[in-house]
Structures are given as structure tokens and as C-alpha cells.
Design a protein around this motif. Structure first.
Motif, mmCIF file in Angstrom:
data_model
loop_
_atom_site.group_PDB
_atom_site.id
_atom_site.type_symbol
_atom_site.label_atom_id
_atom_site.label_comp_id
_atom_site.label_asym_id
_atom_site.label_seq_id
_atom_site.Cartn_x
_atom_site.Cartn_y
_atom_site.Cartn_z
ATOM 1 N N ALA A 261 -45.261 41.415 9.835
ATOM 2 C CA ALA A 261 -44.182 42.144 10.668
ATOM 3 C C ALA A 261 -42.882 41.388 11.081
ATOM 4 O O ALA A 261 -43.254 40.446 11.778
ATOM 5 C CB ALA A 261 -44.748 43.211 11.702
ATOM 6 N N GLU A 262 -41.782 41.596 10.723
ATOM 7 C CA GLU A 262 -40.845 40.524 11.059
ATOM 8 C C GLU A 262 -39.923 41.398 12.336
ATOM 9 O O GLU A 262 -40.051 42.509 12.389
ATOM 10 C CB GLU A 262 -39.663 40.239 10.114
ATOM 11 C CG GLU A 262 -38.902 41.324 9.383
ATOM 12 C CD GLU A 262 -37.882 40.766 8.428
ATOM 13 O OE1 GLU A 262 -38.039 39.688 8.010
ATOM 14 O OE2 GLU A 262 -36.860 41.601 8.363
ATOM 15 N N GLY A 263 -39.263 40.650 13.085
ATOM 16 C CA GLY A 263 -38.585 41.152 14.251
ATOM 17 C C GLY A 263 -39.306 41.860 15.412
ATOM 18 O O GLY A 263 -38.970 42.747 16.090
ATOM 19 N N ILE B 76 -42.368 39.216 -0.388
ATOM 20 C CA ILE B 76 -41.226 39.981 -0.524
ATOM 21 C C ILE B 76 -40.534 40.170 0.883
ATOM 22 O O ILE B 76 -41.254 40.886 1.884
ATOM 23 C CB ILE B 76 -41.575 41.264 -1.279
ATOM 24 C CG1 ILE B 76 -41.971 40.806 -2.500
ATOM 25 C CG2 ILE B 76 -40.090 42.299 -1.601
ATOM 26 C CD1 ILE B 76 -42.202 41.961 -3.557
ATOM 27 N N ASP B 77 -39.175 39.683 1.180
ATOM 28 C CA ASP B 77 -38.736 39.998 2.481
ATOM 29 C C ASP B 77 -38.147 41.266 2.706
ATOM 30 O O ASP B 77 -37.702 41.917 1.589
ATOM 31 C CB ASP B 77 -37.413 38.783 2.623
ATOM 32 C CG ASP B 77 -37.142 38.403 3.718
ATOM 33 O OD1 ASP B 77 -37.653 39.045 4.738
ATOM 34 O OD2 ASP B 77 -36.453 37.332 3.869
ATOM 35 N N ASP B 78 -37.880 41.763 3.648
ATOM 36 C CA ASP B 78 -37.149 42.939 4.098
ATOM 37 C C ASP B 78 -37.931 44.140 3.500
ATOM 38 O O ASP B 78 -36.980 45.081 3.029
ATOM 39 C CB ASP B 78 -35.579 42.852 3.766
ATOM 40 C CG ASP B 78 -35.016 41.715 4.358
ATOM 41 O OD1 ASP B 78 -35.378 41.279 5.635
ATOM 42 O OD2 ASP B 78 -34.039 41.295 4.022
ATOM 43 N N PHE B 79 -39.114 44.089 3.430
ATOM 44 C CA PHE B 79 -39.650 45.122 2.523
ATOM 45 C C PHE B 79 -39.622 46.569 3.276
ATOM 46 O O PHE B 79 -39.799 46.797 4.373
ATOM 47 C CB PHE B 79 -41.189 44.642 2.403
ATOM 48 C CG PHE B 79 -41.945 45.537 1.302
ATOM 49 C CD1 PHE B 79 -41.692 45.317 -0.250
ATOM 50 C CD2 PHE B 79 -42.635 46.681 1.543
ATOM 51 C CE1 PHE B 79 -42.342 45.938 -1.200
ATOM 52 C CE2 PHE B 79 -43.137 47.371 0.463
ATOM 53 C CZ PHE B 79 -43.189 47.110 -0.849
HETATM 54 MG MG MG Z 1 -36.749 39.340 6.418
#
Ligand code: MG
Ligand code: C2E
Ligand code: MG
Ligand code: MG
Length: 283
Positions: free
Chosen positions: A236-238, A179-182
Motif C-alpha cells: 500500500a502506498e501513501g 505495477i505502480d498506482d494499481f
Molecule cells: Mg505509486
């Protein structure tokens, strides 16, 4: 930004709104012909184990270089692709392209590498989505257990019954789901538990906030806990700097992705980057 003005109960389209609609239609045509002409390509951003910085996979990210050499970001053209339905064909092309790259990477010796592919809700809702996925796996020969699909949290919230069944079908092909942008949506715990997802991606905004106030890390912390409690992987993204990576590590976040480790790369640059990583570790 387009604005509508309300006067005496009537809505008027402002001039800028007309311009925006025309611009969207123009971009839709340009995207359709650009896609046919081969102006779209993928960049691959490495994903790493936070404790060791060792790469384990990459996320495929769509890029568009127009005829006149301008780069247009996916945040701008994906909504247009969705709105026009073009995303169904573009999304299939993205998937096949990413799976073929995975097969090449494996042939180059990166046997444990995983490939993560973003899926739009318009594409996912399409009645033939699962068949399309199965055929893409078969045709490319990509191993399903090294493939992950990313769906957004907002999408995970819609049409629960339909979604649960479709996710189950996707899972039966052997691919996993992230699940992206959680953290940006409002998924309830009970809903999340019903979905057969494997991984949560902490949205970049919460990674950015982590070094701010004392409460800045609370959402990231909560997602990491949630993952632990539900037995889900967390990435963790970004992640852009060492301070963020350090705090994430101390919170027990296992995986990360971001400019600190690498920007999205061309296939050639990814291979080179992976080669350098191996050398660094051997030293
Ligand atoms: Mg994302
Ligand atoms: P996303 O899936 O959440 O992808 C992460 C975005 O963050 C990517 O932007 C990536 O380049 C960027 N990013 C990664 N690390 C960092 C960092 O350290 N700092 C900063 N500031 N940004 C970072 P990108 O490539 O512009 O993609 C934007 C969004 O477009 C993606 O967000 C995804 O929702 C969508 N997208 C991209 N490719 C595809 C695709 O093939 N299909 C679909 N449906 N959507 C896509
Ligand atoms: Mg993504
Ligand atoms: Mg995002």
C-alpha cells in the motif's frame, strides 16, 4: 489551466495556452541543462512490513533542485522529460544512481535491502532498455534479485503482446516488477495473469479512501484479494496515519510505504533512519 475555445467550428488557442506551451519549452531547456549540471538527485522512501513495521527496502524518487534553489516535483517535470525524450538518459542515470546506492547500503550491512526504481513507459519502450538494464546491473555490481522496477498500470495495459515479451526479457535479468498506482487503470484479470509481474502497489487514493465511507476500503480490499489469488505481493502506498495502517493490516495487506513510516530521505538520512529502526527493535 489552458483552455481552447470553440467558436463557429474554429479552435482558438487561448492566451494562457500559449503561455503554457512557452513555459513547457522553457522548462525542457532548464531540465536538460539542469540534468547536465547535476541538479537532479534521488530521495529514498523506506518500505516496511506492515505487521512489524520492519523496513525491507526503499523506493528511489527523483528530485530536481534548480539553480536558484527551487524544488520542482517529478509530477511536473517527468511529463516534460518524457515528451522531449530526455527521460531515456535521465532514467538511465536514475537507475545507475539507485543501484549504486543499493550496493553502498549492502556494504553498510543492509544485506536484505531491496531497491525499487520507477520506469517511464517512454524509457521502457526504448529498444535498448533491456541492454541498458543489464549493463547498469553489471557496472554497478548490484544484485538483480534485490532490484524492482515499477511500471504504471496504464502502461501495463498498452500493446499487450509487446509488453508481455519485454517483461519476460526484464524478468530474465533477475529483477522483479511491480505495477505502480494499481487500481487507477483497467487491467483485466486475464491480462494481468499473462504479465510476469511480482507485486501490486495499491494507489494512494485508495489508501486515503480507506477510512472514509463503508465502501471506501473496497478497492484496497479487492487488490489485496487479487494479489493473494494470483500469488503476487501487495504494497500500500501513501499510508499517512495509524488508522489506515490498522485497516490495511486487518485486510491482510502485507507491506506498506508512506509518511507514517518515513518521508523520502537523502542517502545519509536513510542510513540513519535504518540504524534507528534496528535500535528500536532491539530495545
Ligand atoms: Mg505509486
Ligand atoms: P509514485 O511512484 O506513485 O511515487 C509515490 C509518490 O507519493 C511520491 O511522490 C512520494 O513522495 C509520495 N508519497 C509517499 N508517501 C506518501 C504519503 O504518505 N502521503 C502523500 N501525500 N504522498 C506520499 P513524488 O516523489 O512527488 O513522485 C511522484 C511521481 O513521480 C511518482 O509517483 C512517479 O510516478 C514519478 N517519479 C518519481 N521518480 C521517478 C523516476 O525516477 N522515474 C520516473 N519515470 N518517474 C518518477
Ligand atoms: Mg512508484
Ligand atoms: Mg503515484
Amino acid at each position: 489551466r489552458a483552455k481552447s475555445q470553440q467558436r463557429a467550428g474554429h479552435f482558438y488557442f487561448s492566451r494562457s495556452m500559449g503561455v503554457e506551451i512557452r513555459e513547457r519549452v522553457r522548462m525542457m531547456h532548464a531540465l536538460r541543462s539542469g540534468f547536465q549540471r547535476g541538479e537532479l538527485f534521488l530521495a529514498y522512501q523506506p518500505q516496511v512490513d506492515l505487521a512489524t513495521s520492519r523496513p525491507f527496502g526503499a523506493e528511489a524518487l527523483l528530485r530536481w533542485r534548480t539553480e536558484d534553489g527551487r524544488m520542482i516535483g517529478p509530477d511536473r517535470f517527468i511529463p516534460i522529460a518524457e515528451y522531449s525524450g530526455l527521460i531515456v538518459d535521465i532514467g538511465e542515470w536514475v537507475l545507475r544512481q539507485a543501484l549504486a546506492e543499493l550496493v553502498r547500503l549492502r556494504a553498510g550491512g543492509h544485506r536484505d535491502f531491496t531497491m525499487s526504481v520507477n520506469v517511464s513507459q517512454v524509457q521502457f519502450r526504448h529498444p535498448h532498455f533491456v541492454d541498458m538494464l543489464r549493463r547498469a546491473l553489471e557496472d554497478t555490481g548490484a544484485p538483480a534479485d534485490y532490484v524492482e522496477l515499477e511500471i504504471t498500470e496504464s502502461m501495463a495495459m498498452e500493446e499487450p503482446a509487446l509488453l508481455v515479451e519485454k517483461l519476460a526479457q526484464v524478468k530474465r535479468t533477475g529483477v522483479s516488477i511491480a505495477i505502480d498506482d494499481f487500481g487507477t487503470g483497467f487491467s483485466s484479470l486475464s491480462h494481468l495473469q499473462r504479465l510476469q509481474v511480482d507485486r501490486l502497489k495499491i494507489d494512494r487514493t485508495f489508501v486515503t479512501e480507506i477510512t472514509g465511507s463503508a465502501r471506501g476500503s473496497s478497492i484496497a480490499e479487492m487488490v489485496i484479494q487479487l494479489g493473494r489469488n494470483l500469488g503476487l505481493s501487495v504494497i500500500a502506498e501513501g499510508v499517512e496515519d495509524e488508522r489506515q495502517a490498522h485497516i490495511l493490516r486487518s485486510l491482510g495487506c502485507p507491506l506498506a510505504q508512506g509518511f507514517l513510516f518515513s518521508r523520502p530521505l537523502s542517502p545519509e538520512a536513510l542510513l540513519e533512519w535504518l540504524g534507528n529502526q534496528a535500535i528500536i527493535e532491539a530495545a
